[in-house]
Design a protein around this motif. Structure first.
Motif, short mmCIF file in Angstrom:
data_model
loop_
_atom_site.label_atom_id
_atom_site.label_comp_id
_atom_site.label_asym_id
_atom_site.label_seq_id
_atom_site.Cartn_x
_atom_site.Cartn_y
_atom_site.Cartn_z
N LEU A 75 0.81 -1.22 0.00
CA LEU A 75 0.00 0.00 0.00
C LEU A 75 0.84 1.27 0.00
O LEU A 75 0.33 2.36 -0.24
CB LEU A 75 -0.93 0.00 1.22
CG LEU A 75 -2.07 -1.03 1.09
CD1 LEU A 75 -2.86 -1.10 2.38
CD2 LEU A 75 -2.97 -0.69 -0.09
N LEU A 76 2.15 1.09 0.25
CA LEU A 76 2.99 2.26 0.49
C LEU A 76 3.11 3.14 -0.76
O LEU A 76 3.23 4.36 -0.67
CB LEU A 76 4.37 1.82 0.97
CG LEU A 76 5.24 2.90 1.58
CD1 LEU A 76 4.56 3.57 2.76
CD2 LEU A 76 6.57 2.31 2.04
N ASP A 77 3.06 2.53 -1.96
CA ASP A 77 3.27 3.37 -3.15
C ASP A 77 2.13 4.36 -3.38
O ASP A 77 2.25 5.28 -4.17
CB ASP A 77 3.55 2.56 -4.42
CG ASP A 77 2.92 1.19 -4.39
OD1 ASP A 77 2.37 0.83 -3.33
OD2 ASP A 77 2.99 0.49 -5.41
N ARG A 78 1.01 4.18 -2.69
CA ARG A 78 -0.08 5.15 -2.85
C ARG A 78 0.24 6.46 -2.14
O ARG A 78 -0.30 7.49 -2.46
CB ARG A 78 -1.37 4.58 -2.25
CG ARG A 78 -1.72 3.23 -2.84
CD ARG A 78 -3.08 3.23 -3.46
NE ARG A 78 -3.38 1.89 -3.97
CZ ARG A 78 -4.33 1.13 -3.48
NH1 ARG A 78 -5.09 1.56 -2.49
NH2 ARG A 78 -4.56 -0.05 -3.99
N VAL A 79 1.10 6.36 -1.10
CA VAL A 79 1.47 7.58 -0.39
C VAL A 79 2.41 8.37 -1.29
O VAL A 79 3.41 7.84 -1.74
CB VAL A 79 2.17 7.24 0.94
CG1 VAL A 79 2.42 8.51 1.75
CG2 VAL A 79 1.35 6.24 1.71
N PRO A 80 2.09 9.65 -1.54
CA PRO A 80 2.83 10.37 -2.57
C PRO A 80 4.36 10.37 -2.40
O PRO A 80 5.05 9.62 -3.05
CB PRO A 80 2.27 11.80 -2.50
CG PRO A 80 1.23 11.80 -1.44
CD PRO A 80 1.00 10.41 -0.98
N PHE A 81 4.92 11.16 -1.52
CA PHE A 81 6.36 11.35 -1.44
C PHE A 81 7.04 10.18 -0.75
O PHE A 81 8.00 9.59 -1.26
CB PHE A 81 6.60 12.66 -0.67
CG PHE A 81 8.01 13.14 -0.70
CD1 PHE A 81 8.48 13.92 -1.76
CD2 PHE A 81 8.88 12.82 0.33
CE1 PHE A 81 9.78 14.37 -1.77
CE2 PHE A 81 10.18 13.27 0.31
CZ PHE A 81 10.63 14.05 -0.74
#
Lengths: 510, 362, 308
Positions: free
Chosen positions: C135-141
């Motif tokens: 899920l981490l790649d959904r967080v932008p930066f």
């Protein structure tokens, strides 16, 4: 008949080149205070280190509470109920009191974690049980020496000690702290029937605290007496092996011009605190000014500032009329000052250099030792060193020996010989006879008085009060960086009082 | 060192060397080489040709001056681990002086180049020296960092502003005019007249350290700085001065490499040569005469190893392995020796005691 | 100028910071152990280099990165034992042994690399996989910074925590620090301080080995290059000094190194890489001076004599 706590049977301990213990047999009873006296190097500490398992004897047997010691290591000794408070405290400065006390028997939680809260609770319980008050959560490095010693005693009690060895316990204590320590000793002996062995060379303390006393000389136990049946004089003769009579030192001449002057001096110590705080003094030619102070009251920093080893924060230092405040040791020496430092190992010698090189240091630039001004004349240097060596009666391995291999007494003679041979009108002398045997002490004292009679201004500082009394013309007491009293006629009680208290009306410190 | 100490020192050195070669042989065998052939090729590589002799003499000079530079620092208690950077900067500075002054008399250019090399090397050593004395920053870390910085900076100069006009030379500065080169003493070898200057330098360094009042002060400062300061020696000044000279010596080695061998600056001017000199100094226990003697030995080893790589295909790094194994043995020798000695003395003491008891009983 | 700034502040920079910091941080954790035990350890560079080489070698021999790591662990223990044998058992000069260890490692790895691979380096051996957190790649930066990294980056966080707990919260940590600060204390309590020194040395060997393994098997995808530690061991030593051997602070110091290293790499598009290479090393020197000066100011010393 009480039971035996410790029994030594024919103990011998050989170190390379020296027999530290030579066939010592001794029994110490449960519930007594036993004093072990002797000169430096007489073998007292070696014997106690054997009891505590640090040294394994070359020969002989040791019984603790009736059980023979088979393995000499501290763990076994601790298990058999032996606790030792070393002269140099075995405490980790950055740890708290509790962390030091529980070391190696740490209370744990979750099997692997150190339980600090429990450690402090255990310490607090111990504090209350014995009435030895100290804050369990305080870092040891913030405590004074008296409190640190208390932590050491608590540590041995925590480990369940029934036999307590105290190695030179009063060396760093004020008279009041010494009294407190003795009260504690009496209490544990009486209430818990503990056995206390106290190593010391202060005979009046032996008389004050011990039930029996053992005297050691050159590795042998030369006598065991009931304290009530001997006096200090007898003990002193037993220690030295001949009747001790100090020659009266011949002081001649009268004070001349002022050669050292210190005005309103402030010096900070390594921790940045004001160790010397607005101190003024003056020393005249042909007089010895003695400083009486308990260790850590700024006298070391004072001498370092005068000799240039430490930069003062403010104030003025004058040597032979010249302002030398904040100058380097080399500059101050050039004005005419020589300095016997308090710590000869770190400051007074180069241990890895030869005796002759140590004697040459400071004179090595002189024309007579250098051809064309740069090429060292080895043979002239050797001849010079030999001459000094003979004059100061250094019976050792010769001028080519490495200084680090010399005994404490001979090493100190190297320092004194070098500094005195500068023939300066001003001398600053700290701890001239610390760790030096009796014969050398007499020799050194005679030399110091000689210098005084020749018209030197001498500033003397010593932890040995008797020495200060014996040599000084005038004594000042220093407490927390300030002068608290000045004396020309000496009373031990009055000086002792001034060493430990502040002057009336001045309570604040830094 | 006293003569007796010297004897035991060389005995344990000889033993360490033998053991190191034995361990080297094991490593060679494990890596699939024939140790006997490899060592034979090594001897060949150093002596089979007079050219190789010239090469190892030149390399001995590099090791010796670098080693003495290290000794000079250690004498006053500071470890100049930054000689590599000082050497590189000295080399590139000396080279650029020669390039810029092209056309001038060599009697002007060579002294200028030497001065530039010494000034740059000395200044670069001054940074960690002053930081150590005035701020008490650990000199080992700073000198190591400064090495990397110097190497990168020289690389930048050689690729950029001071680049060789010839497009085929990727990372090298302009070449010196042949009139400025040191005369080669053995044809087509690296050996040049620079070794004569180096010999004078080595003698002076030894003389000052061992025979003069200044050398005496240096020794005292290194042995116990507090005692030296207490005795009136200006310890700060002496430490900084030694560091300056140490750096200047390294810079000069850089100049020797440029004017004697490479004739331009490129990174092959030095491949961690200073560290090899430092290693020699450690094995020699910082004794200047021993450094000079051992420089020849290790130079033969190194040039021999390079010859071995060419003729027998054995990587020359076996040289580094043998050299460091010697250090390990020499550093541990004391520890092993004292523990054995302590044991023996203990035994002797027991025996003496037993005799004494027998006498008292009998 | 905006160009440069946005390039510097991109997630890529911070991701690079993590990657560059990790080997330094791992080695610094090892260095913290030896430092607490009272051993001056400047041999970490060599320990890292050994780890880098033996990781690749193991991976090449067994064609498995996992075996490479096992090899590294074994070598780490050996190197630690070797280091302790000299510094603890024989009481040799730590400076000499550390320096010699670095040169020895350089010689040995280069020799073996040339003997085994025929060249100074090797490429393309089995490497460690990167970890993808779903899920981490959904967080932008942050997604770009923290996701898809080598296992070692996450492992390092765990190790920092573990090292901190070990040093400051377990009895063994107290013994370790006592062994360095005042070994006699431990001896009179019935524990041999030498044991703690051996332990610290072995832990340091392992951690430095992992640092090397991260360089060769993680960061560079199964590549070994001659002298690839490139003074990172010394930078790690500097981090140990900055942090007073506190593992979490040492990690922060390593992150700072990583940050400047990453900036250097970013700036390569604008300035010669030879100049940008200087940045992290220069920063280390500057930090070194800063830390010491600040420490002295705090204590306001009136002392004029060197503590050497």
């Amino acid at each position: 008949m009480r039971d035996t706590a410790v029994k030594f049977e024919h103990i011998s301990m050989a170190f390379p080149g020296v027999l530290a213990n030579d066939d010592v047999s001794l029994e110490i009873q449960r519930g007594e205070v036993f004093a072990l006296v002797g000169e430096n190097g007489a073998g007292k500490s070696t014997l106690m280190n054997i009891l505590y398992g640090i040294n394994t004897p070359t020969d002989g047997r040791v019984f603790i509470q009736g059980r023979e010691v088979e393995r000499f290591d501290p763990k076994t000794a601790i298990g058999l109920g032996v606790g030792m408070v070393h002269q140099h405290f075995m405490l980790v400065p950055s740890f708290t009191v509790a962390q030091n006390i529980v070391m190696s028997r740490e209370p744990r939680r979750a099997r692997f974690l150190f339980d600090n809260a429990k450690a402090e609770a255990l310490t607090q319980a111990l504090v209350e049980e014995y009435g030895l008050v100290v804050d369990p959560s305080a870092p040891v490095e913030e405590l004074g020496v008296g409190l640190q010693q208390r932590v050491e005693i608590l540590k041995t009690l925590f480990r369940g000690a029934e036999i307590l060895i105290l190695d030179e316990p009063t060396a760093v204590l004020t008279p009041q702290e010494t009294d407190e320590l003795f009260a504690v000793i009496r209490r544990v002996v009486k209430e818990r029937s503990m056995t206390v062995i106290i190593i010391t060379h202060k005979l009046y303390e032996v008389m004050a605290i011990s039930d029996r006393v053992g005297v050691m000389r050159k590795g042998r136990l030369v006598g065991v007496k009931n304290t009530s049946e001997v006096d200090e004089k007898q003990l002193a003769s037993m220690m030295v092996g001949r009747p001790v009579l100090y020659d009266q030192l011949q002081k001649t001449g009268s004070p001349g011009e002022e050669l050292i002057r210190v005005d309103d001096l402030v010096v900070r110590d390594n921790r940045g605190l004001k160790a010397v705080n607005g101190l003024s003094l003056s020393v005249r030619a042909g007089e010895i000014l003695g400083i009486a102070a308990i260790e850590g009251n700024g006298q070391s920093e004072l001498l370092e500032a005068i000799t240039g080893m430490r930069a003062p924060e403010s104030g003025r230092i004058t040597v032979r009329g010249q302002d030398v405040t904040g100058r380097s040791p080399g500059d101050i020496r050039a004005v005419g000052l020589a300095h016997v430092p308090e710590d000869r190992l770190s400051t007074g010698v180069s241990r890895s250099a030869s005796v002759s090189h140590n004697l040459l240091t400071g004179k090595h630039r002189e024309g007579r030792f250098n051809a064309f001004g740069f090429h060292q004349r080895t043979s002239t240097i050797q001849r010079y060193a030999q001459e000094i060596y003979d004059r100061f009666d250094m019976r050792g391995a010769g001028i080519d020996a490495t200084v680090g291999d010399l005994s404490g007494g001979n090493m100190q003679k190297v320092v004194i010989a070098r500094e005195f041979s500068f023939d300066t009108p001003v001398l600053v002398i700290a701890q001239p006879t610390r760790g030096v045997d009796v014969g050398a002490i007499e020799f050194i004292h005679t030399r110091i008085i000689e210098k005084r009679n020749q018209g030197c201004a001498i500033l003397l500082c010593s932890a040995d009060l008797d020495e200060v009394f014996r040599l000084s013309d005038r004594i000042i007491t220093i407490y927390e960086g300030r002068i608290t009293g000045e004396f020309t006629s000496f009373s031990k009680e009055e000086i002792g009082f001034r060493m430990t208290g502040t002057r009336q009306g001045e309570g604040e410190s830094t | 060192m006293k003569n007796r100490d010297k004897g035991s020192y060389f005995a344990s050195l000889a033993l360490s060397v033998l053991l190191a070669f034995a361990i080297g042989a094991v490593i060679l065998a494990v890596a699939g080489f024939n140790p006997v052939q490899a060592y034979a090729a090594m001897v060949d590589g150093a002596f089979s040709n007079v050219r190789h002799v010239g090469d190892f003499l030149e390399y001995a000079m590099v090791l010796c001056i670098c080693g003495l530079a290290c000794v000079l620092g250690s004498r006053v208690g500071i470890f100049n681990v930054g000689g590599e950077g000082q050497l590189l900067l000295g080399a590139i500075a000396a080279c650029q002086v020669g390039v810029v002054m092209n056309g001038q008399s060599k009697w002007l250019v060579l002294p200028c180049a030497a001065l530039a090399a010494m000034a740059v090397g000395g200044f670069y050593a001054l940074i960690p020296g002053v930081l150590k004395v005035k701020v008490k920053v650990n000199e080992v870390i700073t000198t190591i960092m400064l090495n990397t910085i110097a190497a990168s900076f020289c690389q930048f100069l050689a690729k950029g502003p001071w680049k060789n006009p010839n497009r085929n030379m990727v990372a090298a500065t302009g070449q010196l005019d042949p009139q400025y080169w040191f005369t080669t003493l053995i044809p087509s070898s690296n050996l040049s007249t620079a070794i004569l200057i180096a010999a004078v330098m080595a003698f002076l360094t030894w003389y000052i350290m061992q025979k003069t009042a200044v050398g005496f002060e240096m020794k005292l400062t290194g042995q116990n700085p507090r005692f030296a300061f207490f005795s009136g020696i200006k310890t700060d000044k002496i430490v900084i001065l030694c560091m300056l000279i140490s750096g200047a010596m390294c810079g000069l080695v850089g100049m020797f490499r440029v004017y004697g061998v490479e004739h331009l600056y490129r990174s092959s001017i030095s491949n961690q040569y200073y560290f090899e000199g430092l290693t020699v100094a450690m094995i020699a226990r910082y004794d200047p005469v021993t450094v000079i003697l051992l420089s020849f030995f290790f130079a033969i080893l190194k040039i021999g190893a390079q010859g071995m790589e060419l003729s027998a295909g054995v990587p020359n790094q076996i040289y580094l392995i043998i050299q460091t194994v010697i250090i390990f043995f020499m550093a541990a020798e004391n520890g092993i020796f004292t523990s054995v000695q302590a044991g023996a003395q203990r035994k002797k003491a027991r025996a003496a005691l037993a005799r004494k008891e027998e006498q008292s009983h009998g | 100028m905006d160009d440069i700034l946005s390039s510097i502040l991109s997630p890529g920079t911070f991701n690079q910071m993590l990657r560059s910091a990790t080997p330094v941080a791992l080695a610094a954790l090892g260095g913290a152990m030896t430092e607490h035990a009272g051993i001056m350890n400047i041999g970490m560079d060599g320990m890292i280099l050994m780890g880098a080489f033996f990781g690749v070698w193991g991976s090449y021999m067994f064609q498995s990165a996992g075996m490479g790591i096992l090899m590294v662990l074994a070598m780490g223990v050996l190197v630690g034992l070797f280091f302790a044998l000299f510094t603890v058992q024989f009481r040799s000069d730590e400076f000499i042994i550390g320096t010699a260890l670095n040169t020895f490692a350089l010689g040995l790895t280069s020799f073996l690399s040339r003997s085994i691979f025929g060249t100074a380096g090797t490429k393309g051996n089995p490497a460690l996989p990167t970890i993808h957190i779903p899920l981490l790649d959904r967080v932008p930066f942050l997604g770009a910074v923290f996701n898809d990294n080598s296992l070692f980056i996450y492992l390092t966080w765990l190790l920092v925590l573990a090292a901190w707990v070990f040093v400051y919260r377990t009895p063994y940590g107290f013994w370790l620090r006592a062994a360095g600060e005042k070994p006699e204390t431990l001896r009179t309590a019935g524990i041999q301080p030498e044991k703690m020194k051996w332990l610290a040395s072995i832990l340091c060997g392992i951690l430095c080995g992992l640092a090397g393994a991260h360089l060769s098997l993680g960061q560079l995808q199964g590549t070994f290059a001659e002298n690839m530690a490139n003074s990172r061991g010394y930078i790690a030593f500097a981090c140990v000094i900055f942090s007073a051997a506190n593992p979490s602070k040492a990690y922060l110091a390593a992150l700072m190194f990583g940050f400047f290293d990453a900036i250097g790499l970013r700036l390569q598009d604008y300035i010669s890489s030879d100049l940008t290479n200087i940045i992290p090393y220069a920063i280390t020197v500057i930090m070194m001076v800063y830390v010491v000066v600040r420490g002295q100011q705090r204590r306001r010393q009136g002392h004029r004599v060197k503590a050497t």
